[in-house]
Design a protein around this motif. Sequence first.
Motif, mmCIF file in Angstrom:
data_model
loop_
_atom_site.group_PDB
_atom_site.id
_atom_site.type_symbol
_atom_site.label_atom_id
_atom_site.label_comp_id
_atom_site.label_asym_id
_atom_site.label_seq_id
_atom_site.Cartn_x
_atom_site.Cartn_y
_atom_site.Cartn_z
ATOM 1 N N ARG A 179 31.603 52.590 25.149
ATOM 2 C CA ARG A 179 31.389 51.345 24.399
ATOM 3 C C ARG A 179 30.684 51.570 23.062
ATOM 4 N N PRO A 208 35.364 48.999 22.752
ATOM 5 C CA PRO A 208 35.400 47.734 22.010
ATOM 6 C C PRO A 208 35.154 47.839 20.517
ATOM 7 N N ARG A 209 34.636 48.964 20.043
ATOM 8 C CA ARG A 209 34.372 49.107 18.610
ATOM 9 C C ARG A 209 35.585 49.624 17.825
ATOM 10 N N SER A 260 39.002 49.264 16.115
ATOM 11 C CA SER A 260 39.743 48.150 15.526
ATOM 12 C C SER A 260 40.906 48.682 14.687
ATOM 13 N N CYS A 292 40.917 47.747 23.827
ATOM 14 C CA CYS A 292 39.838 48.137 22.922
ATOM 15 C C CYS A 292 39.069 46.931 22.393
ATOM 16 N N SER A 293 39.765 46.024 21.758
ATOM 17 C CA SER A 293 39.092 44.841 21.222
ATOM 18 C C SER A 293 40.155 43.846 20.773
#
Length: 198
Positions: free
Chosen positions: A92, A117-118, A120, A143-144
């Motif tokens: 994360r 999640p970071r 992009s 991922c996000s």
Amino acid sequence: LVLKSFDLKSLCCLGATSKLTQEVAFKPDLEQWKLIRLPKCTPKKAAAFLRMGGDACKQFDCSSYSQISDDTLAIAAAHCRNLTAVNVSGARRVQHGLMDLARACPQLVSLRCSGCPRISDDEVQALVQEMGSRLTTLDISSCSTRISDVSARAIGSCSHMKELRILNASKLTDWGVRDMLVRHKVERELGCGQSLQQ
């Protein structure tokens, strides 16, 4: 002893000591180390083993360990320049560290970073631009919400892509996938790579 594969799953659960780390480091054939698996390992221990493995390390797998960060990947980039595959799925705190690896490791062809999640569109575009046609495996699933058609269009230029996973990307549309496949087909027909596996 020719140490070709070192799986730390049991050791890390028990808490590998620094003394053990030092003992392993003195094995004469450590240059044969090919695979590092670091589930449930602290960043400090991960850094120690990466430094030991050095350029002999071909694969780095710390999937499902959320505390691995860009700092850990920076150490991998500095000491393990012959990496071909990296799996940081579930990390994360990973973001720019993947670019450090892409720049430092010319043989790196496989990136698995699902559940990060970071990550992009910005990171995906930068990775594709840096790695170009050598990227064969990419997993950016879950991922996000920032993975969109922009990433898909960029990935379309990866002419040697063999495995691609972009599951649970809510902003990815049918048009984005279409553009990616069309662009990839053009690259392939120019003789630059192979088709995507369906």
